[in-house]
Design a protein around this motif. Structure first.
Motif, PDB file in Angstrom:
ATOM      1  N   SER A  16       0.831  -1.210   0.000  1.00 39.41           N
ATOM      2  CA  SER A  16       0.000   0.000   0.000  1.00 39.41           C
ATOM      3  C   SER A  16       0.861   1.253   0.000  1.00 39.41           C
ATOM      4  O   SER A  16       0.541   2.245  -0.679  1.00 39.41           O
ATOM      5  CB  SER A  16      -0.924   0.001   1.215  1.00 39.41           C
ATOM      6  OG  SER A  16      -1.780  -1.119   1.194  1.00 39.41           O
ATOM      7  N   GLU A  17       1.970   1.204   0.728  1.00 39.61           N
ATOM      8  CA  GLU A  17       2.854   2.374   0.788  1.00 39.61           C
ATOM      9  C   GLU A  17       3.492   2.654  -0.562  1.00 39.61           C
ATOM     10  O   GLU A  17       3.538   3.802  -1.017  1.00 39.61           O
ATOM     11  CB  GLU A  17       3.936   2.142   1.843  1.00 39.61           C
ATOM     12  CG  GLU A  17       4.898   3.315   1.991  1.00 39.61           C
ATOM     13  CD  GLU A  17       5.993   3.036   3.007  1.00 39.61           C
ATOM     14  OE1 GLU A  17       6.873   3.900   3.181  1.00 39.61           O
ATOM     15  OE2 GLU A  17       5.970   1.937   3.622  1.00 39.61           O
ATOM     16  N   VAL A  18       3.967   1.610  -1.223  1.00 38.73           N
ATOM     17  CA  VAL A  18       4.604   1.804  -2.527  1.00 38.73           C
ATOM     18  C   VAL A  18       3.576   2.250  -3.561  1.00 38.73           C
ATOM     19  O   VAL A  18       3.847   3.119  -4.397  1.00 38.73           O
ATOM     20  CB  VAL A  18       5.309   0.501  -2.972  1.00 38.73           C
ATOM     21  CG1 VAL A  18       5.915   0.677  -4.354  1.00 38.73           C
ATOM     22  CG2 VAL A  18       6.387   0.116  -1.979  1.00 38.73           C
ATOM     23  N   GLU A  19       2.376   1.658  -3.514  1.00 38.59           N
ATOM     24  CA  GLU A  19       1.330   2.059  -4.453  1.00 38.59           C
ATOM     25  C   GLU A  19       0.907   3.500  -4.217  1.00 38.59           C
ATOM     26  O   GLU A  19       0.582   4.225  -5.164  1.00 38.59           O
ATOM     27  CB  GLU A  19       0.130   1.123  -4.324  1.00 38.59           C
ATOM     28  CG  GLU A  19       0.383  -0.270  -4.887  1.00 38.59           C
ATOM     29  CD  GLU A  19      -0.830  -1.177  -4.734  1.00 38.59           C
ATOM     30  OE1 GLU A  19      -1.751  -0.810  -3.976  1.00 38.59           O
ATOM     31  OE2 GLU A  19      -0.854  -2.251  -5.364  1.00 38.59           O
ATOM     32  N   SER A  20       0.930   3.937  -2.965  1.00 36.84           N
ATOM     33  CA  SER A  20       0.585   5.329  -2.668  1.00 36.84           C
ATOM     34  C   SER A  20       1.623   6.283  -3.246  1.00 36.84           C
ATOM     35  O   SER A  20       1.275   7.348  -3.791  1.00 36.84           O
ATOM     36  CB  SER A  20       0.478   5.515  -1.155  1.00 36.84           C
ATOM     37  OG  SER A  20       0.220   6.864  -0.831  1.00 36.84           O
ATOM     38  N   LEU A  21       2.898   5.927  -3.146  1.00 38.22           N
ATOM     39  CA  LEU A  21       3.952   6.760  -3.722  1.00 38.22           C
ATOM     40  C   LEU A  21       3.830   6.831  -5.246  1.00 38.22           C
ATOM     41  O   LEU A  21       4.019   7.895  -5.848  1.00 38.22           O
ATOM     42  CB  LEU A  21       5.326   6.214  -3.330  1.00 38.22           C
ATOM     43  CG  LEU A  21       5.708   6.314  -1.852  1.00 38.22           C
ATOM     44  CD1 LEU A  21       7.026   5.601  -1.595  1.00 38.22           C
ATOM     45  CD2 LEU A  21       5.803   7.772  -1.426  1.00 38.22           C
ATOM     46  N   ALA A  22       3.525   5.699  -5.864  1.00 33.05           N
ATOM     47  CA  ALA A  22       3.353   5.692  -7.319  1.00 33.05           C
ATOM     48  C   ALA A  22       2.117   6.477  -7.726  1.00 33.05           C
ATOM     49  O   ALA A  22       2.106   7.171  -8.748  1.00 33.05           O
ATOM     50  CB  ALA A  22       3.268   4.256  -7.825  1.00 33.05           C
ATOM     51  N   ALA A  23       1.047   6.372  -6.920  1.00 30.27           N
ATOM     52  CA  ALA A  23      -0.187   7.093  -7.240  1.00 30.27           C
ATOM     53  C   ALA A  23      -0.003   8.597  -7.144  1.00 30.27           C
ATOM     54  O   ALA A  23      -0.691   9.360  -7.837  1.00 30.27           O
ATOM     55  CB  ALA A  23      -1.310   6.634  -6.306  1.00 30.27           C
ATOM     56  N   SER A  24       0.925   9.057  -6.285  1.00 31.94           N
ATOM     57  CA  SER A  24       1.162  10.496  -6.146  1.00 31.94           C
ATOM     58  C   SER A  24       1.706  11.113  -7.423  1.00 31.94           C
ATOM     59  O   SER A  24       1.606  12.327  -7.624  1.00 31.94           O
ATOM     60  CB  SER A  24       2.126  10.761  -4.991  1.00 31.94           C
ATOM     61  OG  SER A  24       3.412  10.225  -5.262  1.00 31.94           O
ATOM     62  N   THR A  25       2.293  10.298  -8.294  1.00 30.54           N
ATOM     63  CA  THR A  25       2.792  10.788  -9.584  1.00 30.54           C
ATOM     64  C   THR A  25       1.713  10.793 -10.653  1.00 30.54           C
ATOM     65  O   THR A  25       1.935  11.307 -11.754  1.00 30.54           O
ATOM     66  CB  THR A  25       3.964   9.928 -10.070  1.00 30.54           C
ATOM     67  OG1 THR A  25       3.499   8.594 -10.353  1.00 30.54           O
ATOM     68  CG2 THR A  25       5.056   9.851  -9.018  1.00 30.54           C
ATOM     69  N   GLY A  26       0.552  10.180 -10.358  1.00 31.68           N
ATOM     70  CA  GLY A  26      -0.524  10.096 -11.334  1.00 31.68           C
ATOM     71  C   GLY A  26      -0.344   9.003 -12.353  1.00 31.68           C
ATOM     72  O   GLY A  26      -1.078   8.956 -13.344  1.00 31.68           O
ATOM     73  N   ALA A  27       0.608   8.090 -12.137  1.00 27.01           N
ATOM     74  CA  ALA A  27       0.932   7.073 -13.135  1.00 27.01           C
ATOM     75  C   ALA A  27       0.526   5.664 -12.718  1.00 27.01           C
ATOM     76  O   ALA A  27       0.885   4.708 -13.402  1.00 27.01           O
ATOM     77  CB  ALA A  27       2.425   7.096 -13.436  1.00 27.01           C
ATOM     78  N   LEU A  28      -0.221   5.514 -11.613  1.00 31.02           N
ATOM     79  CA  LEU A  28      -0.541   4.166 -11.147  1.00 31.02           C
ATOM     80  C   LEU A  28      -1.353   3.359 -12.161  1.00 31.02           C
ATOM     81  O   LEU A  28      -1.029   2.177 -12.404  1.00 31.02           O
ATOM     82  CB  LEU A  28      -1.283   4.233  -9.811  1.00 31.02           C
ATOM     83  CG  LEU A  28      -1.552   2.884  -9.132  1.00 31.02           C
ATOM     84  CD1 LEU A  28      -0.246   2.137  -8.877  1.00 31.02           C
ATOM     85  CD2 LEU A  28      -2.308   3.087  -7.819  1.00 31.02           C
ATOM     86  N   PRO A  29      -2.389   3.911 -12.805  1.00 32.17           N
ATOM     87  CA  PRO A  29      -3.090   3.127 -13.840  1.00 32.17           C
ATOM     88  C   PRO A  29      -2.177   2.689 -14.984  1.00 32.17           C
ATOM     89  O   PRO A  29      -2.288   1.572 -15.488  1.00 32.17           O
ATOM     90  CB  PRO A  29      -4.182   4.083 -14.326  1.00 32.17           C
ATOM     91  CG  PRO A  29      -4.392   5.026 -13.191  1.00 32.17           C
ATOM     92  CD  PRO A  29      -3.049   5.199 -12.574  1.00 32.17           C
TER      93      PRO A  29
END
Length: 539
Positions: A16-29
């Motif tokens: 969850s922590e790593v996915e949150s960091l990636a989501a902060s860039t807007g690139a998770l999808p």
């Protein structure tokens, strides 16, 4: 995503922590789609070879102004993709898990201070340099992004850093992956390299900026000074790397066969090479774009990578060799343009009969945030001054005064002025003591020392400028519209209205002169017969 057997060994909180960091860039999808596309269907892990292939760059034709540098740079590009994959993406047994894939992306493109992003970019360059078998005098204390870097860079190393960033930017810009015509054009960025040399070289380094070969300079630039210079002069340089990583992963998602992604086609680059005839060449436009972290940067980038030659020409509002010299010719082409404008002036410091100094040509520029106005006082809300060639520097507003722009034409009426205001264009300084002044004939430009100017930051616009004013012959002047398509369309509408009004004023209503008594011919004959006669309009 993240439900595979390879990711079950990680605690849910870690994922969850790593996915949150990636989501902060807007690139998770995007990352989810890329991992699903590249991962092995049976093991649900991503083979490192697939990621290396995704970032790989291969070119059949490399166009550089220095053939000796081109050979080394071609080897550097061949090792760029594998270096990025090996440096940031750590595979587990069998390949990259979802969490390790996200961690690698966050190391490349995560939200972090500009200094850490610059360290990351320099680490990519050093790793690629070493993988290519080239020698680089840089040392990193640790593997962290904020670690201390020691050592030196040569001017040729700096040139290859800028070319690498240009290649990554253009690749992200075009996003074309095919097996068509594969060639890349490296622009002239010597002005940017010499700027780093001028700012970072040790005291006592004597360089002839008008006549030097970058590949032959043996000057050592301390990496600490280079990092400081980069953050202050071209702060957007790190965006080239993050945009490249993002665009390559996106292309892996859209490609039907990711395993075959190994080349990038830049299409027809003849229009880009043709722009080198302008003062605002692709390399100079790209350099100016790196000084911004705002939307205006995008307008400069469009000039670097036009769809065709006409698109770039649409933004060229005035060119003295094309439209004619003089303030009136200049005004007829830029009037009605309400948006940011970039004016470039090319001049010669030497006398035409002096063979030693005749080659000392330089280019300076000024960026205004709005169009020009005919005023006899300084105006404007903001702007920048630029030293473009032979070295590059940007001078931002100092905040002490607001004498940004001065543009004054001759008054239309014949009115006596006991103290006439200067006629011409100026930037910074005060009335009669401007930092840059262009005369009304566009024949000469005067550049004064920064001590006379409290509007823009201090610094020399010309190498070895000195304290005395420099008055030079103007070779060329260009004005580029940076306001986008809307500003250009508004100017076209303005010009159409002006043409319509002019045409209406030229028309004569013949009905008003139907009788002989009211005709202009009779009026002229009466005046000739008795010019002293009292007339109705004189009563």
């Amino acid at each position: 995503m993240g439900a595979s057997s390879s990711t079950q060994q990680h605690p849910p909180s870690e994922q969850s922590e790593v996915e949150s960091l990636a989501a902060s860039t807007g690139a998770l999808p995007l990352l989810q789609n890329a991992f699903s596309k590249l991962a092995h269907p049976q093991t649900s892990t991503l083979p490192l070879q697939s990621l290396q292939q995704c970032f790989s760059l291969n070119y059949d034709n490399l166009i550089c102004e220095t053939p000796k540098v081109a050979d080394s740079f071609r080897v550097l590009l061949d090792n760029l993709g594998p270096s990025i994959a090996d440096l940031f993406f750590v595979p587990e047994k069998g390949g990259l898990s979802w969490i390790e894939f996200l961690r690698g992306f966050v190391k490349c493109c995560g939200r972090m201070p500009a200094s850490m992003l610059l360290n990351t970019l320099l680490r990519v360059f050093a790793t690629t340099f070493a993988r290519a078998g080239l020698t680089l005098k840089l040392e990193f204390e640790s593997g962290d992004a904020d670690c201390k870097i020691s050592g030196f860079l040569r001017p040729i190393d700096v040139l290859m850093i800028f070319w690498m960033c240009w290649t990554m930017w253009w690749d992200a810009r075009t996003r074309k992956f095919s097996k068509g015509k594969e060639e890349i054009f490296q622009p002239d960025v010597n002005h940017l390299v010499l700027s780093a040399v001028e700012s970072c070289a040790e005291v006592g380094s004597d360089v002839n900026f008008w006549d030097c070969n970058i590949s032959d300079l043996e000057i050592q630039l301390p990496v600490g000074k280079f990092l400081t210079w980069t953050l202050t002069t071209v702060p957007s340089l790190t965006d080239c790397f993050t945009q490249f990583v993002y665009a390559r992963l996106q292309s892996c998602v859209t490609s039907e066969n990711p395993s075959e992604i190994s080349t990038s086609s830049f299409g027809d680059i003849s229009s880009t090479k043709a722009q080198d005839t302008h003062l605002l060449s692709p390399g100079r436009a790209w350099t100016i774009s790196l000084t911004f972290r705002s939307s205006i940067s995008e307008e400069f980038l469009k000039l670097c990578c036009p769809v065709d030659g006409e698109e770039a020409e649409e933004n060229l509002l005035y060119r003295s060799s094309l439209h004619g010299r003089g303030l009136n010719r200049f005004w007829s082409n830029i009037e009605g343009y309400h948006g940011p404008l970039l004016i470039l002036v090319s001049a010669n410091s030497g006398d035409a009969s002096d063979h030693e100094t005749s080659a000392r040509k330089w280019i300076i520029g000024a960026l205004t945030q709005q169009g020009f106005e005919n005023k006899d006082v300084f105006y404007g809300s903001s702007g920048n001054l630029y030293a473009i060639s032979p070295t590059f520097h940007v001078f931002l507003p100092s905040g002490k005064e607001k004498n940004f722009v001065y543009s004054h034409l001759h008054p239309s009426g014949r009115v006596y002025e006991p103290h006439p205001k200067p006629v011409g264009i100026a930037f910074g300084g005060t009335m009669g003591n401007e930092r840059i002044f262009i005369d009304e004939d566009f024949a000469r430009v005067t550049v004064r020392h920064h001590a006379v100017d409290r509007t823009y930051q201090h610094g020399s616009l010309i190498p070895h400028q000195g304290f005395l004013p420099v008055e030079s012959l103007i070779l060329e002047i260009e004005v580029w519209g940076i306001g986008g398509r809307s500003a250009k369309q508004m100017q076209m509408s303005y010009k159409k209205r002006e043409e319509l009004f002019t045409e209406q004023r030229r028309k004569v209503d013949l009905k008003k002169f139907a009788s002989w008594e009211d005709s202009p011919e009779k009026m002229m004959m009466d005046m000739m017969s008795d010019p002293n006669a009292v007339r109705r309009e004189d009563r």
